[in-house]
Design a protein around this motif. Structure first.
Motif, PDB file in Angstrom:
ATOM      1  N   ILE A 109       0.834  -1.116  -0.134  1.00  0.00           N
ATOM      2  CA  ILE A 109      -0.209  -0.015  -0.093  1.00  0.00           C
ATOM      3  C   ILE A 109       0.857   1.113  -0.041  1.00  0.00           C
ATOM      4  O   ILE A 109       1.771   1.346   0.860  1.00  0.00           O
ATOM      5  N   LYS A 110       0.688   2.330  -1.002  1.00  0.00           N
ATOM      6  CA  LYS A 110       1.750   3.202  -1.016  1.00  0.00           C
ATOM      7  C   LYS A 110       0.759   4.444  -0.398  1.00  0.00           C
ATOM      8  O   LYS A 110      -0.435   4.572  -1.174  1.00  0.00           O
ATOM      9  N   ALA A 111       1.084   5.276   0.483  1.00  0.00           N
ATOM     10  CA  ALA A 111       0.416   6.444   1.122  1.00  0.00           C
ATOM     11  C   ALA A 111       0.833   7.545   0.343  1.00  0.00           C
ATOM     12  O   ALA A 111       1.994   7.837   0.257  1.00  0.00           O
ATOM     13  N   LEU A 112      -0.087   8.585  -0.290  1.00  0.00           N
ATOM     14  CA  LEU A 112       0.154   9.523  -0.823  1.00  0.00           C
ATOM     15  C   LEU A 112      -0.595  10.986   0.301  1.00  0.00           C
ATOM     16  O   LEU A 112      -1.697  10.744   0.213  1.00  0.00           O
ATOM     17  N   GLY A 113       0.259  11.934   0.262  1.00  0.00           N
ATOM     18  CA  GLY A 113      -0.341  12.869   1.042  1.00  0.00           C
ATOM     19  C   GLY A 113      -1.026  13.917   0.218  1.00  0.00           C
ATOM     20  O   GLY A 113      -0.568  14.095  -0.949  1.00  0.00           O
ATOM     21  N   VAL A 114      -2.337  14.293   0.695  1.00  0.00           N
ATOM     22  CA  VAL A 114      -3.322  15.184  -0.287  1.00  0.00           C
ATOM     23  C   VAL A 114      -3.689  16.278   0.438  1.00  0.00           C
ATOM     24  O   VAL A 114      -3.861  16.446   1.693  1.00  0.00           O
ATOM     25  N   ALA A 115      -3.446  17.427  -0.011  1.00  0.00           N
ATOM     26  CA  ALA A 115      -3.828  18.685   0.440  1.00  0.00           C
ATOM     27  C   ALA A 115      -4.936  19.355  -0.367  1.00  0.00           C
ATOM     28  O   ALA A 115      -5.952  20.096  -0.020  1.00  0.00           O
ATOM     29  N   ASP A 116      -4.611  19.104  -1.654  1.00  0.00           N
ATOM     30  CA  ASP A 116      -5.538  19.970  -2.789  1.00  0.00           C
ATOM     31  C   ASP A 116      -5.525  18.983  -4.042  1.00  0.00           C
ATOM     32  O   ASP A 116      -4.720  18.040  -4.144  1.00  0.00           O
ATOM     33  N   ARG A 117      -6.102  19.356  -4.871  1.00  0.00           N
ATOM     34  CA  ARG A 117      -6.289  18.524  -6.125  1.00  0.00           C
ATOM     35  C   ARG A 117      -4.921  18.429  -6.980  1.00  0.00           C
ATOM     36  O   ARG A 117      -4.975  17.321  -7.759  1.00  0.00           O
ATOM     37  N   ILE A 129       1.550  -0.144  -9.720  1.00  0.00           N
ATOM     38  CA  ILE A 129       2.811  -0.601  -9.227  1.00  0.00           C
ATOM     39  C   ILE A 129       2.532  -0.954  -7.771  1.00  0.00           C
ATOM     40  O   ILE A 129       2.900  -2.075  -7.159  1.00  0.00           O
ATOM     41  N   ALA A 130       1.750  -0.070  -6.986  1.00  0.00           N
ATOM     42  CA  ALA A 130       1.486  -0.485  -5.519  1.00  0.00           C
ATOM     43  C   ALA A 130       0.287  -1.086  -5.807  1.00  0.00           C
ATOM     44  O   ALA A 130      -0.698  -0.962  -6.720  1.00  0.00           O
ATOM     45  N   ASP A 131      -0.128  -2.089  -5.020  1.00  0.00           N
ATOM     46  CA  ASP A 131      -1.149  -2.885  -4.991  1.00  0.00           C
ATOM     47  C   ASP A 131      -2.355  -2.037  -4.730  1.00  0.00           C
ATOM     48  O   ASP A 131      -3.532  -2.496  -5.143  1.00  0.00           O
ATOM     49  N   ARG A 132      -2.169  -1.407  -3.632  1.00  0.00           N
ATOM     50  CA  ARG A 132      -3.310  -0.324  -3.187  1.00  0.00           C
ATOM     51  C   ARG A 132      -2.607   1.093  -2.994  1.00  0.00           C
ATOM     52  O   ARG A 132      -1.351   1.207  -2.573  1.00  0.00           O
ATOM     53  N   ILE A 133      -3.544   2.208  -3.225  1.00  0.00           N
ATOM     54  CA  ILE A 133      -2.872   3.528  -2.982  1.00  0.00           C
ATOM     55  C   ILE A 133      -3.611   3.920  -1.987  1.00  0.00           C
ATOM     56  O   ILE A 133      -4.991   3.942  -2.044  1.00  0.00           O
ATOM     57  N   LEU A 134      -3.196   4.592  -0.902  1.00  0.00           N
ATOM     58  CA  LEU A 134      -3.788   5.342   0.277  1.00  0.00           C
ATOM     59  C   LEU A 134      -3.668   6.610   0.155  1.00  0.00           C
ATOM     60  O   LEU A 134      -2.635   7.099   0.008  1.00  0.00           O
ATOM     61  N   LEU A 135      -4.923   7.296   0.076  1.00  0.00           N
ATOM     62  CA  LEU A 135      -4.984   8.868   0.007  1.00  0.00           C
ATOM     63  C   LEU A 135      -5.203   9.305   1.373  1.00  0.00           C
ATOM     64  O   LEU A 135      -6.366   9.250   1.840  1.00  0.00           O
ATOM     65  N   ASP A 136      -4.059   9.961   1.997  1.00  0.00           N
ATOM     66  CA  ASP A 136      -4.106  10.427   3.336  1.00  0.00           C
ATOM     67  C   ASP A 136      -3.821  11.878   3.399  1.00  0.00           C
ATOM     68  O   ASP A 136      -3.267  12.525   2.424  1.00  0.00           O
ATOM     69  N   ALA A 137      -4.525  12.607   4.178  1.00  0.00           N
ATOM     70  CA  ALA A 137      -3.957  14.323   4.399  1.00  0.00           C
ATOM     71  C   ALA A 137      -2.702  14.422   4.838  1.00  0.00           C
ATOM     72  O   ALA A 137      -2.090  13.557   5.477  1.00  0.00           O
ATOM     73  N   LYS A 138      -2.378  15.510   3.961  1.00  0.00           N
ATOM     74  CA  LYS A 138      -0.863  15.666   4.286  1.00  0.00           C
ATOM     75  C   LYS A 138      -0.755  16.244   5.734  1.00  0.00           C
ATOM     76  O   LYS A 138      -1.412  16.837   6.214  1.00  0.00           O
ATOM     77  N   PRO A 139       0.545  15.830   5.993  1.00  0.00           N
ATOM     78  CA  PRO A 139       0.676  16.133   7.699  1.00  0.00           C
ATOM     79  C   PRO A 139       1.128  17.705   7.917  1.00  0.00           C
ATOM     80  O   PRO A 139       1.581  18.312   7.026  1.00  0.00           O
ATOM     81  N   PRO A 140       0.943  18.148   8.819  1.00  0.00           N
ATOM     82  CA  PRO A 140       1.517  19.524   9.326  1.00  0.00           C
ATOM     83  C   PRO A 140       3.183  19.738   8.850  1.00  0.00           C
ATOM     84  O   PRO A 140       3.805  18.736   8.974  1.00  0.00           O
ATOM     85  N   LYS A 141       3.417  20.675   8.480  1.00  0.00           N
ATOM     86  CA  LYS A 141       5.126  20.954   8.125  1.00  0.00           C
ATOM     87  C   LYS A 141       5.902  20.352   8.869  1.00  0.00           C
ATOM     88  O   LYS A 141       7.088  20.064   8.506  1.00  0.00           O
ATOM     89  N   ASP A 142       5.738  20.722  10.226  1.00  0.00           N
ATOM     90  CA  ASP A 142       6.649  20.315  11.183  1.00  0.00           C
ATOM     91  C   ASP A 142       6.743  19.053  11.787  1.00  0.00           C
ATOM     92  O   ASP A 142       6.920  18.974  13.005  1.00  0.00           O
ATOM     93  N   ALA A 143       5.756  18.081  11.547  1.00  0.00           N
ATOM     94  CA  ALA A 143       5.235  16.742  11.924  1.00  0.00           C
ATOM     95  C   ALA A 143       6.428  16.002  12.162  1.00  0.00           C
ATOM     96  O   ALA A 143       7.207  15.905  11.186  1.00  0.00           O
ATOM     97  N   ALA A 144       6.587  15.119  12.928  1.00  0.00           N
ATOM     98  CA  ALA A 144       7.659  14.123  13.101  1.00  0.00           C
ATOM     99  C   ALA A 144       7.328  12.941  12.443  1.00  0.00           C
ATOM    100  O   ALA A 144       8.293  12.223  12.346  1.00  0.00           O
ATOM    101  N   TYR A 145       5.993  12.700  12.170  1.00  0.00           N
ATOM    102  CA  TYR A 145       5.670  11.166  11.724  1.00  0.00           C
ATOM    103  C   TYR A 145       4.551  11.873  10.596  1.00  0.00           C
ATOM    104  O   TYR A 145       3.924  12.909  10.748  1.00  0.00           O
ATOM    105  N   PRO A 146       4.431  10.912   9.567  1.00  0.00           N
ATOM    106  CA  PRO A 146       3.434  11.449   8.570  1.00  0.00           C
ATOM    107  C   PRO A 146       2.173  11.344   8.445  1.00  0.00           C
ATOM    108  O   PRO A 146       1.400  11.928   7.608  1.00  0.00           O
ATOM    109  N   GLY A 147       1.683  10.359   9.499  1.00  0.00           N
ATOM    110  CA  GLY A 147       0.076  10.117   9.279  1.00  0.00           C
ATOM    111  C   GLY A 147      -0.343  10.268  10.726  1.00  0.00           C
ATOM    112  O   GLY A 147       0.523  10.277  11.752  1.00  0.00           O
ATOM    113  N   GLY A 148      -1.531   9.898  10.832  1.00  0.00           N
ATOM    114  CA  GLY A 148      -2.304   9.942  12.423  1.00  0.00           C
ATOM    115  C   GLY A 148      -2.396  11.244  12.969  1.00  0.00           C
ATOM    116  O   GLY A 148      -2.287  11.300  14.414  1.00  0.00           O
ATOM    117  N   HIS A 149      -2.390  12.242  12.388  1.00  0.00           N
ATOM    118  CA  HIS A 149      -2.750  13.599  12.856  1.00  0.00           C
ATOM    119  C   HIS A 149      -4.249  13.967  12.994  1.00  0.00           C
ATOM    120  O   HIS A 149      -4.425  15.258  13.496  1.00  0.00           O
TER     121      HIS A 149
END
Length: 228
Positions: A109-117, A129-149
């Motif tokens: 599963i490849k996660a892609l950060g999304v803020a706008d179109r 290429i990836a079996d599934r694509i995960l569309l996730d919200a982009k994290p804050p710019k100063d975030a220490a980790y990429p998801g779960g915000h």
């Protein structure tokens, strides 16, 4: 976008205790996620993760979430935990996704950060290429980790997504809004972490149950609406 042809897949990510893992399994989720990014409050050491994975094996598919890890590190992790999927939540290129799939024999599963179109343009590079694509919200710019915000993006922009592969939706989902997200985005699956927590990294058994009930009801309603 068309209505999914199969039942909605639900993934609870960032599980770290036997109690919350059992709550997710009892609720009937298809996927459980274990986080291996040390900076995340949901990080689980491989030895503990292997114990959790053993409890889940055969009851749900096990997803190992990693962030920009070397192939050698990933193969060691796979040997220890024996997941069914890798979730690549960093800056992995399409070539890196292909290499990790080949090295481990696992689906990805490849996660892609999304803020706008404009961020949706990246979908095409991983489609097929990836079996599934995960569309996730982009994290804050100063975030220490990429998801779960607990952030969501504008799901209405997905109506224009040009794709051939099914996708998963994440970012800011919770029991109160998952029905709206499913109705608008028509995803193959939904992925939740912070939305079923009472504190960062601390899952809540009741919120897990409520999320699954709400998502199942919404998926059924959306499928029925697509038939009429």
């Amino acid at each position: 976008m068309s209505v999914p042809a199969q039942p909605l897949t639900i993934k609870i990510c960032g599980l770290s205790t036997p109690e919350t893992l059992e709550a997710a399994l009892a609720a009937g989720v298809e996927m459980v996620g274990l986080v291996f990014h040390p900076k995340s409050p949901r990080f689980v050491p491989p030895k503990e993760a292997a114990v959790l994975a053993a409890r889940a094996r055969g009851r749900a598919e096990i997803v190992a979430l990693i962030v920009d890890r070397a192939i050698g590190e990933v193969t060691e992790l796979v040997e220890a935990v024996r997941p069914d999927w890798l979730q690549l939540h960093g800056r992995e290129t399409p070539e890196a996704v292909r290499a990790l799939r080949a090295a481990t024999g696992l689906r990805a599963i490849k996660a892609l950060g999304v803020a706008d179109r404009h961020d949706l343009a990246a979908f095409a590079a991983y489609d097929g290429i990836a079996d599934r694509i995960l569309l996730d919200a982009k994290p804050p710019k100063d975030a220490a980790y990429p998801g779960g915000h607990g952030r969501a993006f504008d799901w209405s922009i997905l109506a224009a997504l040009d794709r051939t592969s099914p996708f998963m939706l994440s970012g800011g989902l919770d029991p109160a809004n998952v029905a709206q997200a499913i109705a608008m985005a028509r995803p193959w699956g939904v992925d939740v972490s912070s939305g079923v927590e009472r504190a960062p990294g601390v899952k809540d058994v009741e919120r897990i149950r409520d999320f699954v009930v709400a998502a199942r009801a919404a998926a059924a309603a959306t499928t029925e609406a697509g038939r009429t």
